[in-house]
Write a protein that holds these residues in place. Structure first.
Motif, PDB file in Angstrom:
ATOM      1  N   LYS A 282       1.121  -1.171  -0.023  1.00  0.00           N
ATOM      2  CA  LYS A 282       0.195   0.046  -0.013  1.00  0.00           C
ATOM      3  C   LYS A 282       0.599   1.253  -0.434  1.00  0.00           C
ATOM      4  CE  LYS A 282      -4.424   0.898   2.092  1.00  0.00           C
ATOM      5  NZ  LYS A 282      -5.562   0.636   1.530  1.00  0.00           N
ATOM      6  N   CYS A 283       1.935   0.908   0.699  1.00  0.00           N
ATOM      7  CA  CYS A 283       2.962   2.600   1.381  1.00  0.00           C
ATOM      8  C   CYS A 283       3.550   2.383  -0.596  1.00  0.00           C
ATOM      9  CB  CYS A 283       3.913   2.196   2.220  1.00  0.00           C
ATOM     10  SG  CYS A 283       4.428   3.244   3.103  1.00  0.00           S
ATOM     11  N   LEU A 284       3.689   1.478  -1.150  1.00  0.00           N
ATOM     12  CA  LEU A 284       4.853   1.258  -1.861  1.00  0.00           C
ATOM     13  C   LEU A 284       3.481   2.064  -3.565  1.00  0.00           C
ATOM     14  CD1 LEU A 284       6.472  -2.091  -3.157  1.00  0.00           C
ATOM     15  CD2 LEU A 284       7.362   0.017  -2.763  1.00  0.00           C
ATOM     16  N   ARG A 285       2.866   1.912  -3.470  1.00  0.00           N
ATOM     17  CA  ARG A 285       1.597   1.971  -4.438  1.00  0.00           C
ATOM     18  C   ARG A 285       1.608   4.040  -4.230  1.00  0.00           C
ATOM     19  NH1 ARG A 285      -1.508  -2.157  -3.529  1.00  0.00           N
ATOM     20  NH2 ARG A 285      -3.031  -1.239  -2.291  1.00  0.00           N
ATOM     21  N   GLY A 286       2.215   4.156  -3.332  1.00  0.00           N
ATOM     22  CA  GLY A 286       1.628   5.730  -3.014  1.00  0.00           C
ATOM     23  C   GLY A 286       0.324   6.322  -2.626  1.00  0.00           C
ATOM     24  N   ASN A 287      -0.024   5.671  -1.352  1.00  0.00           N
ATOM     25  CA  ASN A 287      -1.901   5.615  -0.714  1.00  0.00           C
ATOM     26  C   ASN A 287      -1.934   7.133  -0.558  1.00  0.00           C
ATOM     27  OD1 ASN A 287      -0.074   6.745   2.018  1.00  0.00           O
ATOM     28  ND2 ASN A 287       0.468   4.678   1.263  1.00  0.00           N
ATOM     29  N   SER A 288      -2.801   7.383  -0.713  1.00  0.00           N
ATOM     30  CA  SER A 288      -3.896   9.476  -0.392  1.00  0.00           C
ATOM     31  C   SER A 288      -3.587   9.194   1.103  1.00  0.00           C
ATOM     32  CB  SER A 288      -4.722   8.667  -1.473  1.00  0.00           C
ATOM     33  OG  SER A 288      -6.013   8.678  -0.113  1.00  0.00           O
ATOM     34  N   GLU A 289      -3.181  10.403   1.271  1.00  0.00           N
ATOM     35  CA  GLU A 289      -3.394  11.213   2.252  1.00  0.00           C
ATOM     36  C   GLU A 289      -4.635  11.228   3.178  1.00  0.00           C
ATOM     37  OE1 GLU A 289      -1.733  14.671   1.555  1.00  0.00           O
ATOM     38  OE2 GLU A 289       0.370  14.426   1.189  1.00  0.00           O
ATOM     39  N   LYS A 290      -5.942  11.446   2.569  1.00  0.00           N
ATOM     40  CA  LYS A 290      -6.611  11.230   2.218  1.00  0.00           C
ATOM     41  C   LYS A 290      -7.347  10.525   3.163  1.00  0.00           C
ATOM     42  CE  LYS A 290     -11.739  12.571   2.264  1.00  0.00           C
ATOM     43  NZ  LYS A 290     -12.279  11.451   2.185  1.00  0.00           N
ATOM     44  N   GLU A 291      -6.552   8.594   2.622  1.00  0.00           N
ATOM     45  CA  GLU A 291      -7.182   7.221   3.007  1.00  0.00           C
ATOM     46  C   GLU A 291      -6.684   6.743   4.439  1.00  0.00           C
ATOM     47  OE1 GLU A 291      -6.279   4.816   0.929  1.00  0.00           O
ATOM     48  OE2 GLU A 291      -6.799   3.125   1.537  1.00  0.00           O
ATOM     49  N   LEU A 292      -5.222   7.906   4.502  1.00  0.00           N
ATOM     50  CA  LEU A 292      -4.291   7.735   5.493  1.00  0.00           C
ATOM     51  C   LEU A 292      -4.587   8.060   7.264  1.00  0.00           C
ATOM     52  CD1 LEU A 292      -2.176   6.436   7.802  1.00  0.00           C
ATOM     53  CD2 LEU A 292      -0.936   8.744   6.776  1.00  0.00           C
ATOM     54  N   ILE A 293      -5.730   9.779   6.778  1.00  0.00           N
ATOM     55  CA  ILE A 293      -6.235  10.312   7.581  1.00  0.00           C
ATOM     56  C   ILE A 293      -7.570   9.676   8.495  1.00  0.00           C
ATOM     57  CG2 ILE A 293      -7.112  12.771   8.335  1.00  0.00           C
ATOM     58  CD1 ILE A 293      -5.252  13.755   6.913  1.00  0.00           C
ATOM     59  N   ASP A 294      -8.003   9.362   7.084  1.00  0.00           N
ATOM     60  CA  ASP A 294      -9.904   8.907   7.687  1.00  0.00           C
ATOM     61  C   ASP A 294      -9.578   8.073   8.467  1.00  0.00           C
ATOM     62  OD1 ASP A 294     -10.722  11.114   6.311  1.00  0.00           O
ATOM     63  OD2 ASP A 294     -11.194   9.828   4.324  1.00  0.00           O
ATOM     64  N   ASN A 295      -8.566   7.027   8.411  1.00  0.00           N
ATOM     65  CA  ASN A 295      -8.551   5.755   9.110  1.00  0.00           C
ATOM     66  C   ASN A 295      -8.378   5.760  10.335  1.00  0.00           C
ATOM     67  OD1 ASN A 295      -9.042   2.336   7.421  1.00  0.00           O
ATOM     68  ND2 ASN A 295      -7.974   4.027   5.251  1.00  0.00           N
ATOM     69  N   TRP A 296      -6.830   7.664  10.212  1.00  0.00           N
ATOM     70  CA  TRP A 296      -6.341   7.340  11.846  1.00  0.00           C
ATOM     71  C   TRP A 296      -7.415   7.833  12.832  1.00  0.00           C
ATOM     72  CZ3 TRP A 296      -0.968   6.325  13.307  1.00  0.00           C
ATOM     73  CH2 TRP A 296      -0.865   6.866  13.916  1.00  0.00           C
ATOM     74  N   GLU A 297      -8.016   8.586  11.552  1.00  0.00           N
ATOM     75  CA  GLU A 297      -9.113   8.768  12.937  1.00  0.00           C
ATOM     76  C   GLU A 297      -9.785   7.910  13.561  1.00  0.00           C
ATOM     77  OE1 GLU A 297     -11.502  11.537  10.523  1.00  0.00           O
ATOM     78  OE2 GLU A 297     -10.053  12.940  10.752  1.00  0.00           O
TER      79      GLU A 297
END
Ligand code: BTN
Length: 351
Positions: A282-297
């Motif tokens: 997922k990280c290699l593919r260059g994940n979206s910042e929004k996806e990380l923030i949403d999941n983190w929340e």
């Protein structure tokens, strides 16, 4: 050990798709066959046929596996079955579990090591192909963040390191550990049916403020490129936290204590490896910042908590307000200023 349910039925056939490969260790194939019918029995003649060996040969393999600590029951008219999972990680059983969940990766299982991250580093230096995993039941010199020691009891916990040669830009490293934390927290939540497992930025997995796991990412970097990457995680699995050293026992717990019963070490370790490999991709593919923030929340242990962050000698007090797309912790300091912190040690005033 964790007992499997009793095998009431006589013996059952393993699925036909379970076939060995020429490279596969016969003991791993044997365990894979036993696992595929677990908790039932499989007859000695079916095992002999699938393993392309005599029934005496099967018996000899089973004896060896028992000597290595595996609990394999034998019954004259039913055959063999896996009766329980040992607490200590066993190479062949872990390989069988990895096959079972369709995750392929080379693993090196040890009873004791100085540190799985250090061993992974040595193997990388010796040219081992990536990705590979180092597992150890015990570490004599486990390493934590900020030069700290990571405590390992003789058995009961998980210590693993997964090594890669990514050759990606340094920028991707900013959120690597955070993505791992998100994916691993979800795995642990599903295992323990507990929605309260969460992440304490940047590298702790906690429950009600008590630590259950710590992550340590180490990389070698050359001209902005990450050449080697080692992701290590220690999970308090089936251990008893009041037997940990005094300095950490009050702020730690284990999944066994949370779940109320022991958890299968091999199933958990195999699923953990699969999760780490997936999060890496997922990280290699260059994940979206929004996806990380949403999941983190959804998993943020610090959200809206009053915290104090130590960065070297500086201390910043304020309210934690999640992370940004670069993985920096957002703090509203007591003077009203918004700060984004890329490193630091967080203390929570009240959990
Ligand atoms: C921390 O919380 O400070 C990070 C702890 C990381 C511990 C793991 S255990 C497996 C791997 N090997 C090590 O020596 N450290 C990591």
């Amino acid at each position: 050990m964790v007992k499997y349910p009793p095998g009431q039925r006589l013996s059952v056939q393993p699925p036909l798709k379970i076939k060995g490969t020429s490279k596969e260790n016969p003991s791993s194939l044997l365990l894979r066959l036993l696992l595929s019918v677990s908790p039932y029995y499989i007859s000695g003649s079916i095992l002999a046929e699938r393993l392309k060996m005599s029934r005496v040969g099967v018996w000899a393999r089973i004896t060896k596996l028992r000597e290595a600590g595996l609990f394999i029951e034998a019954s004259q008219n039913k055959g063999y079955r896996l009766a329980a999972e040992p607490d200590r990680c066993n190479q062949e059983l872990l390989e069988a579990w990895l096959h079972q969940i369709r995750s392929r990766c080379k693993v090196f299982v040890h009873n004791t090591l100085d540190s799985t991250n250090s061993e992974a580093e040595r193997l990388l230096a010796n040219g081992e192909n990536d990705p590979f995993v180092v597992v150890s039941n015990h570490q004599s010199n486990g390493r934590g963040r900020l030069g700290r020691k990571w405590y390992s009891p003789k058995e009961g916990n998980i210590h693993i390191s997964v090594a890669f040669r990514p050759n990606f830009n340094l920028i991707k490293l900013r959120t690597f550990t955070l993505w791992q934390g998100v994916c691993i927290s979800e795995l642990l939540r599903s295992f323990c049916t507990n929605e309260s497992i969460s992440i304490k930025w940047p590298n702790d997995l906690v429950i009600y403020g008590k630590k259950i796991a710590g992550m340590l990412t180490e990389a070698s970097i050359d001209c902005e490129h990450v050449r080697t990457l080692i992701f290590g995680i220690g999970i308090n699995l089936n251990s008893t936290s009041n037997r940990y050293p005094k300095s950490i026992s009050r702020n730690s717990t284990s999944l066994k204590e949370l779940y109320g019963q022991k958890i299968r070490t091999h199933e958990m370790t195999a699923k953990l490896i699969k999760t780490i490999l997936k999060a890496y991709k997922k990280c290699l593919r260059g994940n979206s910042e929004k996806e990380l923030i949403d999941n983190w929340e959804k998993l943020d242990a610090l959200n809206e908590k009053i915290v104090e962050v130590s960065i070297g000698k500086e201390k910043i007090k304020g309210k934690a307000l999640g992370i940004n797309g670069d993985g920096n912790l957002k703090i509203k300091a007591t003077n009203g200023r918004i700060r984004f912190l890329h490193s630091g040690e967080v203390t929570v005033s009240k959990w």
